[in-house]
Design a protein around this motif. Sequence first.
Motif, mmCIF file in Angstrom:
data_model
loop_
_atom_site.group_PDB
_atom_site.id
_atom_site.type_symbol
_atom_site.label_atom_id
_atom_site.label_comp_id
_atom_site.label_asym_id
_atom_site.label_seq_id
_atom_site.Cartn_x
_atom_site.Cartn_y
_atom_site.Cartn_z
ATOM 1 N N PRO A 1 0.827 -1.207 0.000
ATOM 2 C CA PRO A 1 0.000 0.000 0.000
ATOM 3 C C PRO A 1 0.863 1.260 0.000
ATOM 4 N N ALA A 2 0.437 2.249 -0.772
ATOM 5 C CA ALA A 2 1.140 3.526 -0.820
ATOM 6 C C ALA A 2 0.768 4.346 0.403
ATOM 7 N N GLU A 3 1.328 3.943 1.537
ATOM 8 C CA GLU A 3 1.097 4.597 2.822
ATOM 9 C C GLU A 3 2.453 4.934 3.436
ATOM 10 N N ALA A 4 2.446 5.793 4.428
ATOM 11 C CA ALA A 4 3.695 6.204 5.065
ATOM 12 C C ALA A 4 4.468 4.989 5.570
ATOM 13 N N LEU A 5 5.746 4.937 5.215
ATOM 14 C CA LEU A 5 6.604 3.812 5.580
ATOM 15 C C LEU A 5 7.547 4.202 6.702
ATOM 16 N N THR A 6 7.900 3.223 7.518
ATOM 17 C CA THR A 6 8.859 3.461 8.593
ATOM 18 C C THR A 6 10.010 2.472 8.470
ATOM 19 N N VAL A 7 11.181 2.892 8.935
ATOM 20 C CA VAL A 7 12.372 2.046 8.886
ATOM 21 C C VAL A 7 12.577 1.377 10.240
ATOM 22 N N THR A 8 12.884 0.101 10.216
ATOM 23 C CA THR A 8 13.178 -0.629 11.445
ATOM 24 C C THR A 8 14.494 -1.382 11.294
ATOM 25 N N LYS A 9 15.213 -1.508 12.393
ATOM 26 C CA LYS A 9 16.449 -2.286 12.385
ATOM 27 C C LYS A 9 16.178 -3.759 12.666
ATOM 28 N N GLN A 10 14.918 -4.044 12.991
ATOM 29 C CA GLN A 10 14.501 -5.418 13.251
ATOM 30 C C GLN A 10 13.871 -5.989 11.981
ATOM 31 N N THR A 11 13.427 -7.215 12.049
ATOM 32 C CA THR A 11 12.682 -7.806 10.937
ATOM 33 C C THR A 11 11.359 -7.068 10.798
ATOM 34 N N ALA A 12 11.025 -6.674 9.589
ATOM 35 C CA ALA A 12 9.786 -5.924 9.359
ATOM 36 C C ALA A 12 8.585 -6.739 9.813
ATOM 37 N N ALA A 13 7.690 -6.077 10.556
ATOM 38 C CA ALA A 13 6.522 -6.768 11.103
ATOM 39 C C ALA A 13 5.257 -6.486 10.307
ATOM 40 N N SER A 14 5.342 -5.569 9.339
ATOM 41 C CA SER A 14 4.176 -5.259 8.511
ATOM 42 C C SER A 14 4.653 -4.776 7.152
ATOM 43 N N GLU A 15 3.705 -4.632 6.218
ATOM 44 C CA GLU A 15 4.038 -4.192 4.858
ATOM 45 C C GLU A 15 4.621 -2.796 4.826
ATOM 46 N N THR A 16 4.254 -1.983 5.796
ATOM 47 C CA THR A 16 4.707 -0.594 5.777
ATOM 48 C C THR A 16 5.965 -0.366 6.622
ATOM 49 N N GLU A 17 6.567 -1.450 7.088
ATOM 50 C CA GLU A 17 7.859 -1.350 7.760
ATOM 51 C C GLU A 17 8.960 -1.798 6.795
ATOM 52 N N ILE A 18 10.009 -1.017 6.725
ATOM 53 C CA ILE A 18 11.137 -1.312 5.847
ATOM 54 C C ILE A 18 12.339 -1.709 6.701
ATOM 55 N N GLU A 19 12.844 -2.907 6.480
ATOM 56 C CA GLU A 19 14.014 -3.362 7.234
ATOM 57 C C GLU A 19 15.266 -2.661 6.716
ATOM 58 N N ALA A 20 15.933 -1.958 7.603
ATOM 59 C CA ALA A 20 17.105 -1.164 7.224
ATOM 60 C C ALA A 20 18.235 -2.042 6.709
ATOM 61 N N ILE A 21 19.040 -1.476 5.840
ATOM 62 C CA ILE A 21 20.261 -2.141 5.384
ATOM 63 C C ILE A 21 21.222 -2.158 6.567
ATOM 64 N N SER A 22 21.776 -3.306 6.877
ATOM 65 C CA SER A 22 22.701 -3.410 8.010
ATOM 66 C C SER A 22 23.903 -2.489 7.810
ATOM 67 N N GLY A 23 24.133 -1.624 8.782
ATOM 68 C CA GLY A 23 25.259 -0.692 8.712
ATOM 69 C C GLY A 23 25.005 0.522 7.849
ATOM 70 N N ALA A 24 23.781 0.677 7.346
ATOM 71 C CA ALA A 24 23.477 1.814 6.459
ATOM 72 C C ALA A 24 22.083 2.360 6.761
ATOM 73 N N THR A 25 21.859 2.659 8.020
ATOM 74 C CA THR A 25 20.547 3.185 8.421
ATOM 75 C C THR A 25 20.275 4.547 7.798
ATOM 76 N N ILE A 26 21.323 5.366 7.656
ATOM 77 C CA ILE A 26 21.147 6.702 7.063
ATOM 78 C C ILE A 26 20.633 6.573 5.639
ATOM 79 N N THR A 27 21.253 5.692 4.876
ATOM 80 C CA THR A 27 20.815 5.470 3.495
ATOM 81 C C THR A 27 19.396 4.924 3.461
ATOM 82 N N SER A 28 19.110 3.982 4.335
ATOM 83 C CA SER A 28 17.770 3.379 4.389
ATOM 84 C C SER A 28 16.713 4.439 4.668
#
Length: 204
Positions: free
Chosen positions: A153-180
């Motif tokens: 869904p085209a909804e606001a996305l959030t970045v997580t350092k954990q395993t994504a728990a929903s479609e709108t959570e984006i799992e960050a690239i390890s060691g590259a949270t700024i880029t994520s």
Amino acid sequence: MNKLVKDALVLTAITLVSGLALGAVYEITKEPIAQASEEATQEAYRTVFPDAASFEEYADFDADAANEIAASAGYSGAEITDTMTALDQDGNLLGYVFNVVSHEGYGGDIAFSMGVTTDGVLNGYSITSISETAGLGMKANEDAFMSQFQDIPAEALTVTKQTAASETEIEAISGATITSNAVTNGVNAGIAYFSSIEGGAADE
């Protein structure tokens, strides 16, 4: 004095010749560079909208208004530079392609195209310019990260350092949270603008 004058004339001649040479090289390379850039842009459009037969400028696009909407939604670090409509072979609207530049990358700006269907599905993004750290932030251009932005869904996305728990959570690239965060916030800017467009998800 004569030697100084001679040296000055030689330097002037060298500068003039160099300038003319650079100008000639620019004229020779200008068109191929522009063509390559246009081809890369079109390829990015096709990547995020493979079913589209053509792409046309969105007539109502206003960069200032678009970026004001993005900033109001909390994404002032990203800039929407252009918007295209994706059309099928009969000219029917399939969705929109937003060209975005995120100014929050670790290594500088990250430019990409992103697609959103008229019924509010995010079609992913395709990077056109990136200079992040090799093996870290450059993974934003790899499928393992990019695929998280497809068919959701085209909804606001959030970045997580954990395993994504929903479609709108984006799992960050390890060691590259700024880029994520830079990429995700850029996508969120495009989503915020999409939601304001007549015919978008917010209006249906």
